[in-house]
Write an enzyme that holds these catalytic residues in place. Structure first.
Site, PDB file in Angstrom:
ATOM      1  N   ARG A 166       1.032  -1.241   0.099  1.00 26.98           N
ATOM      2  CA  ARG A 166       0.123   0.067   0.007  1.00 26.98           C
ATOM      3  C   ARG A 166       0.694   1.225  -0.076  1.00 26.98           C
ATOM      4  O   ARG A 166       0.387   2.408   0.583  1.00 26.98           O
ATOM      5  CB  ARG A 166      -0.943   0.023   1.153  1.00 26.98           C
ATOM      6  CG  ARG A 166      -1.997  -1.248   1.187  1.00 26.98           C
ATOM      7  CD  ARG A 166      -3.059  -1.296   0.326  1.00 26.98           C
ATOM      8  NE  ARG A 166      -3.793  -2.334   0.852  1.00 26.98           N
ATOM      9  CZ  ARG A 166      -3.953  -3.470   0.355  1.00 26.98           C
ATOM     10  NH1 ARG A 166      -2.868  -4.021  -0.690  1.00 26.98           N
ATOM     11  NH2 ARG A 166      -4.799  -4.433   0.798  1.00 26.98           N
ATOM     12  N   SER A 239     -10.768   0.398   3.771  1.00 30.20           N
ATOM     13  CA  SER A 239     -10.090  -0.021   5.059  1.00 30.20           C
ATOM     14  C   SER A 239      -9.379   1.236   5.387  1.00 30.20           C
ATOM     15  O   SER A 239      -8.685   1.970   4.679  1.00 30.20           O
ATOM     16  CB  SER A 239      -8.995  -0.996   4.638  1.00 30.20           C
ATOM     17  OG  SER A 239      -9.750  -2.286   4.214  1.00 30.20           O
ATOM     18  N   GLU A 335      -4.489   4.185   6.598  1.00 28.08           N
ATOM     19  CA  GLU A 335      -4.186   3.728   5.036  1.00 28.08           C
ATOM     20  C   GLU A 335      -4.426   4.979   4.079  1.00 28.08           C
ATOM     21  O   GLU A 335      -3.625   5.573   3.241  1.00 28.08           O
ATOM     22  CB  GLU A 335      -5.027   2.754   4.624  1.00 28.08           C
ATOM     23  CG  GLU A 335      -4.579   2.351   3.250  1.00 28.08           C
ATOM     24  CD  GLU A 335      -5.368   1.133   2.781  1.00 28.08           C
ATOM     25  OE1 GLU A 335      -5.020  -0.035   3.256  1.00 28.08           O
ATOM     26  OE2 GLU A 335      -6.251   1.081   1.664  1.00 28.08           O
TER      27      GLU A 335
HETATM   28  P1  FAD Z   1      -7.984   9.636  -4.543  1.00 29.04           P
HETATM   29  O1  FAD Z   1      -8.539   9.403  -3.246  1.00 29.04           O
HETATM   30  O2  FAD Z   1      -8.696  11.016  -5.123  1.00 29.04           O
HETATM   31  O3  FAD Z   1      -6.561  10.051  -4.042  1.00 29.04           O
HETATM   32  C1  FAD Z   1      -5.654   9.333  -3.225  1.00 29.04           C
HETATM   33  C2  FAD Z   1      -4.106   9.756  -3.305  1.00 29.04           C
HETATM   34  O4  FAD Z   1      -3.564   9.709  -4.694  1.00 29.04           O
HETATM   35  C3  FAD Z   1      -4.173  11.322  -2.995  1.00 29.04           C
HETATM   36  O5  FAD Z   1      -2.810  11.522  -2.432  1.00 29.04           O
HETATM   37  C4  FAD Z   1      -4.142  11.950  -4.465  1.00 29.04           C
HETATM   38  O6  FAD Z   1      -3.545  13.264  -4.422  1.00 29.04           O
HETATM   39  C5  FAD Z   1      -3.326  10.954  -5.158  1.00 29.04           C
HETATM   40  N1  FAD Z   1      -3.481  10.790  -6.638  1.00 29.04           N
HETATM   41  C6  FAD Z   1      -5.000  10.492  -7.167  1.00 29.04           C
HETATM   42  N2  FAD Z   1      -4.749  10.515  -8.400  1.00 29.04           N
HETATM   43  C7  FAD Z   1      -3.465  11.064  -8.924  1.00 29.04           C
HETATM   44  C8  FAD Z   1      -2.709  11.235 -10.201  1.00 29.04           C
HETATM   45  N3  FAD Z   1      -3.564  11.095 -11.401  1.00 29.04           N
HETATM   46  N4  FAD Z   1      -1.412  11.697 -10.047  1.00 29.04           N
HETATM   47  C9  FAD Z   1      -0.855  11.539  -8.775  1.00 29.04           C
HETATM   48  N5  FAD Z   1      -1.330  11.355  -7.629  1.00 29.04           N
HETATM   49  C10 FAD Z   1      -2.845  11.126  -7.584  1.00 29.04           C
HETATM   50  N6  FAD Z   1      -7.824   0.136  -1.920  1.00 29.04           N
HETATM   51  C11 FAD Z   1      -7.114  -0.947  -2.174  1.00 29.04           C
HETATM   52  O7  FAD Z   1      -5.718  -0.815  -2.245  1.00 29.04           O
HETATM   53  N7  FAD Z   1      -7.783  -2.308  -2.180  1.00 29.04           N
HETATM   54  C12 FAD Z   1      -8.914  -2.405  -2.115  1.00 29.04           C
HETATM   55  O8  FAD Z   1      -9.571  -3.401  -2.160  1.00 29.04           O
HETATM   56  C13 FAD Z   1      -9.799  -1.392  -1.902  1.00 29.04           C
HETATM   57  N8  FAD Z   1     -10.971  -1.128  -1.729  1.00 29.04           N
HETATM   58  C14 FAD Z   1     -11.788  -0.018  -1.239  1.00 29.04           C
HETATM   59  C15 FAD Z   1     -13.112  -0.290  -1.064  1.00 29.04           C
HETATM   60  C16 FAD Z   1     -13.909   0.824  -0.955  1.00 29.04           C
HETATM   61  C17 FAD Z   1     -15.432   0.651  -0.583  1.00 29.04           C
HETATM   62  C18 FAD Z   1     -13.331   2.248  -0.872  1.00 29.04           C
HETATM   63  C19 FAD Z   1     -14.214   3.369  -0.426  1.00 29.04           C
HETATM   64  C20 FAD Z   1     -11.997   2.178  -1.234  1.00 29.04           C
HETATM   65  C21 FAD Z   1     -11.232   1.088  -1.335  1.00 29.04           C
HETATM   66  N9  FAD Z   1      -9.684   1.162  -1.544  1.00 29.04           N
HETATM   67  C22 FAD Z   1      -9.006   0.213  -1.724  1.00 29.04           C
HETATM   68  C23 FAD Z   1      -9.149   2.579  -1.428  1.00 29.04           C
HETATM   69  C24 FAD Z   1      -9.196   3.318  -2.907  1.00 29.04           C
HETATM   70  O9  FAD Z   1     -10.109   2.770  -3.553  1.00 29.04           O
HETATM   71  C25 FAD Z   1      -7.874   3.008  -3.757  1.00 29.04           C
HETATM   72  O10 FAD Z   1      -6.639   3.546  -2.964  1.00 29.04           O
HETATM   73  C26 FAD Z   1      -7.870   4.065  -4.985  1.00 29.04           C
HETATM   74  O11 FAD Z   1      -6.687   3.841  -5.657  1.00 29.04           O
HETATM   75  C27 FAD Z   1      -8.054   5.596  -4.802  1.00 29.04           C
HETATM   76  O12 FAD Z   1      -8.334   6.096  -6.004  1.00 29.04           O
HETATM   77  P2  FAD Z   1      -8.898   7.581  -6.126  1.00 29.04           P
HETATM   78  O13 FAD Z   1      -9.037   7.874  -7.695  1.00 29.04           O
HETATM   79  O14 FAD Z   1     -10.375   7.606  -5.472  1.00 29.04           O
HETATM   80  O15 FAD Z   1      -7.819   8.337  -5.306  1.00 29.04           O
HETATM   81  P1  NAP Z   2     -10.475 -10.937   4.283  1.00 28.73           P
HETATM   82  O1  NAP Z   2     -10.562 -12.024   3.281  1.00 28.73           O
HETATM   83  O2  NAP Z   2     -11.570 -11.032   5.384  1.00 28.73           O
HETATM   84  O3  NAP Z   2      -9.367 -11.082   5.248  1.00 28.73           O
HETATM   85  C1  NAP Z   2      -8.842 -10.151   6.275  1.00 28.73           C
HETATM   86  C2  NAP Z   2      -7.331  -9.930   6.165  1.00 28.73           C
HETATM   87  O4  NAP Z   2      -6.566 -10.777   6.014  1.00 28.73           O
HETATM   88  C3  NAP Z   2      -7.185  -9.020   4.957  1.00 28.73           C
HETATM   89  O5  NAP Z   2      -7.035  -7.607   5.133  1.00 28.73           O
HETATM   90  C4  NAP Z   2      -6.107  -9.785   4.203  1.00 28.73           C
HETATM   91  O6  NAP Z   2      -4.867  -8.806   3.975  1.00 28.73           O
HETATM   92  C5  NAP Z   2      -5.890 -10.796   5.027  1.00 28.73           C
HETATM   93  N1  NAP Z   2      -5.894 -12.177   4.205  1.00 28.73           N
HETATM   94  C6  NAP Z   2      -6.581 -13.056   4.434  1.00 28.73           C
HETATM   95  N2  NAP Z   2      -6.233 -14.034   3.680  1.00 28.73           N
HETATM   96  C7  NAP Z   2      -4.879 -13.939   3.228  1.00 28.73           C
HETATM   97  C8  NAP Z   2      -3.920 -14.730   2.852  1.00 28.73           C
HETATM   98  N3  NAP Z   2      -4.345 -15.970   2.205  1.00 28.73           N
HETATM   99  N4  NAP Z   2      -2.785 -14.267   2.652  1.00 28.73           N
HETATM  100  C9  NAP Z   2      -2.693 -13.122   2.983  1.00 28.73           C
HETATM  101  N5  NAP Z   2      -3.331 -12.317   3.780  1.00 28.73           N
HETATM  102  C10 NAP Z   2      -4.562 -12.693   4.018  1.00 28.73           C
HETATM  103  O7  NAP Z   2     -10.438  -9.478   3.849  1.00 28.73           O
HETATM  104  P2  NAP Z   2     -11.468  -8.570   3.351  1.00 28.73           P
HETATM  105  O8  NAP Z   2     -11.683  -7.298   4.330  1.00 28.73           O
HETATM  106  O9  NAP Z   2     -12.764  -9.029   2.939  1.00 28.73           O
HETATM  107  O10 NAP Z   2     -10.920  -7.879   2.136  1.00 28.73           O
HETATM  108  C11 NAP Z   2     -10.721  -8.764   0.946  1.00 28.73           C
HETATM  109  C12 NAP Z   2      -9.568  -8.149   0.126  1.00 28.73           C
HETATM  110  O11 NAP Z   2      -9.810  -7.017  -0.174  1.00 28.73           O
HETATM  111  C13 NAP Z   2      -8.269  -8.004   1.240  1.00 28.73           C
HETATM  112  O12 NAP Z   2      -7.021  -8.312   0.184  1.00 28.73           O
HETATM  113  C14 NAP Z   2      -8.202  -6.373   1.141  1.00 28.73           C
HETATM  114  O13 NAP Z   2      -7.006  -5.770   1.322  1.00 28.73           O
HETATM  115  C15 NAP Z   2      -9.094  -5.723   0.005  1.00 28.73           C
HETATM  116  N6  NAP Z   2      -9.817  -4.670   0.492  1.00 28.73           N
HETATM  117  C16 NAP Z   2      -9.182  -3.598   0.811  1.00 28.73           C
HETATM  118  C17 NAP Z   2      -9.519  -2.330   1.046  1.00 28.73           C
HETATM  119  C18 NAP Z   2      -8.854  -1.013   1.022  1.00 28.73           C
HETATM  120  O14 NAP Z   2      -9.588  -0.068   1.211  1.00 28.73           O
HETATM  121  N7  NAP Z   2      -7.413  -1.195   1.119  1.00 28.73           N
HETATM  122  C19 NAP Z   2     -11.010  -2.446   1.306  1.00 28.73           C
HETATM  123  C20 NAP Z   2     -11.853  -3.696   1.303  1.00 28.73           C
HETATM  124  C21 NAP Z   2     -11.079  -4.742   0.438  1.00 28.73           C
HETATM  125  P3  NAP Z   2      -4.607  -7.862   2.943  1.00 28.73           P
HETATM  126  O15 NAP Z   2      -5.417  -6.847   3.099  1.00 28.73           O
HETATM  127  O16 NAP Z   2      -3.102  -7.416   2.997  1.00 28.73           O
HETATM  128  O17 NAP Z   2      -4.841  -8.501   1.518  1.00 28.73           O
END
Ligand code: FAD
Ligand code: NAP
Length: 339
Positions: A166, A239, A335
């Site tokens: 991340r 998250s 995050e």
């Molecule tokens: P923004 O929120 O608009 O920006 C985030 C950052 O990126 C800011 O610092 C901004 O300045 C910068 N940025 C944006 N665009 C650019 C650009 N073009 N150039 C340079 N900098 C830029 N994230 C995960 O990793 N895994 C997930 O599974 C995941 N699930 C999510 C589920 C939900 C319901 C929500 C609400 C969020 C989730 N996220 C997840 C977080 C998010 O969706 C991601 O991080 C996504 O990439 C953010 O994109 P955005 O365009 O909304 O960025």
């Molecule tokens: P989940 O499957 O309930 O698992 C809970 C956590 O355990 C996750 O955060 C995941 O880590 C870790 N995990 C589960 N199985 C794993 C494996 N086999 N090996 C290593 N790590 C494992 O998670 P969930 O909340 O439903 O989300 C599912 C996936 O979507 C995850 O990868 C999560 O990161 C992603 N997600 C991200 C966001 C965001 O905003 N960043 C929001 C929703 C979902 P990791 O998070 O490192 O994968």
């Protein structure tokens, strides 16, 4: 001047926490050629630039005293095709999920586990988005960005981005670069990443033994739709905390005290803890203080039930961090990008 600049513009509908703050100046970019114009304008007005994508990984705690640049550029294309690989490129303002679907329909493999992550293509490298055992870095080829410090266009290779869990160079130095185009290398066939239990179990339940990448995407979309709150219905930024990485020794000590402790291997000496599990154990799941709360089903997701301010959400996050530290001596790192 082709830019349409808006002053004191509300960002409420531009961030998924639906926090009502204002941008001193706001501009939406629909063409890469406008980027240098934006930089010139910011320099003339002595305004810092602040880059905004879909606003789904942001917590805004105050008005933004900057020129907020909202990326809305569109388009994607195939750069090269061989029998085994597909090189593709997309504009920063494209919806990440729509782009993933396009690659899958082309027959590309590699992005299926990242289906339905909200936000834009341009923001995806910023935190090296990840889900279900796959990260953007696994298929990343390169990107083009404008360096606001030098005014130069630059191409970033995989190594230049310093991807980590991340994390990337772009998250470390926010608002230095405006990412305009991102490139990926996708396979046409090969093994799929089916390691996560939720995904495996759902495929088993559906009796899909050898899924296609498109089927994996569909299954992940349905799991996510069931588990995660839709920001359009209940404001959130996904998250809120990263999963902490701790030493094996520390995890073993914790496991003695908490036999249900969940750990995942990271390296020879380290393991990953599930932040959601720690928060749930500490009793925060479903907690609500005014309009700021912890989701009732997902302890890792903070939510805004209506008019919570960014400061109120941050204050809740800080209380959770302090409590987790006191109970487990584990530091929870936020995050989303907090401003
Ligand atoms: P923004 O929120 O608009 O920006 C985030 C950052 O990126 C800011 O610092 C901004 O300045 C910068 N940025 C944006 N665009 C650019 C650009 N073009 N150039 C340079 N900098 C830029 N994230 C995960 O990793 N895994 C997930 O599974 C995941 N699930 C999510 C589920 C939900 C319901 C929500 C609400 C969020 C989730 N996220 C997840 C977080 C998010 O969706 C991601 O991080 C996504 O990439 C953010 O994109 P955005 O365009 O909304 O960025
Ligand atoms: P989940 O499957 O309930 O698992 C809970 C956590 O355990 C996750 O955060 C995941 O880590 C870790 N995990 C589960 N199985 C794993 C494996 N086999 N090996 C290593 N790590 C494992 O998670 P969930 O909340 O439903 O989300 C599912 C996936 O979507 C995850 O990868 C999560 O990161 C992603 N997600 C991200 C966001 C965001 O905003 N960043 C929001 C929703 C979902 P990791 O998070 O490192 O994968």
């Amino acid at each position: 001047m082709t830019l349409k600049l808006l002053c004191q513009h509300s960002l409420r509908s531009y961030n998924s926490f639906a926090v009502d703050v204002r941008a001193q100046c706001f501009v939406q970019l629909s063409k890469d050629t406008q980027c240098l114009e934006v930089l010139k304008h910011a320099q003339q007005q002595n305004l810092p630039i602040w880059v905004l994508g879909g606003g789904t990984n942001l917590l805004l705690t105050q008005d933004v005293p900057a020129l907020v640049v909202h990326m809305a550029t569109r388009g994607w294309r195939v750069l090269e095709e061989t029998e085994s690989v597909l090189l593709v490129e997309a504009a920063a303002g494209e919806s990440w999920h729509e782009f993933v679907l396009w690659t899958l329909l082309l027959g590309g493999q590699g992005l299926e586990n990242l289906s339905l992550i909200p936000g834009t293509v341009g923001a995806a490298p910023v935190q090296n988005i990840g889900a279900y055992g796959v990260e953007l870095k696994d298929t990343f080829l390169g990107l083009t960005a404008l360096d606001f410090y030098t005014g130069q266009w630059c191409d970033f290779s995989w190594a230049d981005c310093h991807f980590a869990y991340r994390e990337s160079v772009f998250k470390q130095q926010p608002n230095r670069w405006l990412i305009t185009r991102v490139r990926f290398v996708l396979k046409r066939q090969g093994s799929l990443q089916l390691g996560y239990a939720a995904l495996r179990e759902r495929l088993e339940y559906l009796k899909i033994q050898q899924p296609t990448a498109l089927e994996v995407s569909q299954v992940i979309c349905s799991i996510r739709q069931e588990k995660l709150p839709d920001p359009k219905v209940l404001a959130n930024a996904g998250s809120f905390f990263k999963n902490p990485i701790v030493s094996k020794t520390k995890a073993a000590k914790l496991a003695q005290q908490y036999p249900g402790l969940i750990t995942y291997p990271v390296s020879r000496t380290e393991v990953k803890l599930a932040a959601g599990w720690l928060i749930e154990q500490a009793g925060w799941k479903g907690f609500r203080d005014g309009d700021a709360g912890v989701h009732r089903l997902q302890a890792l997701v903070l939510v805004n039930y209506g008019t919570a301010s960014g400061a109120a959400l941050l204050s809740l996050a800080t209380r959770i961090q302090q409590d987790i530290w006191q109970r487990f001596e584990v530091l929870l790192e936020i995050e989303p990008v907090v401003f």
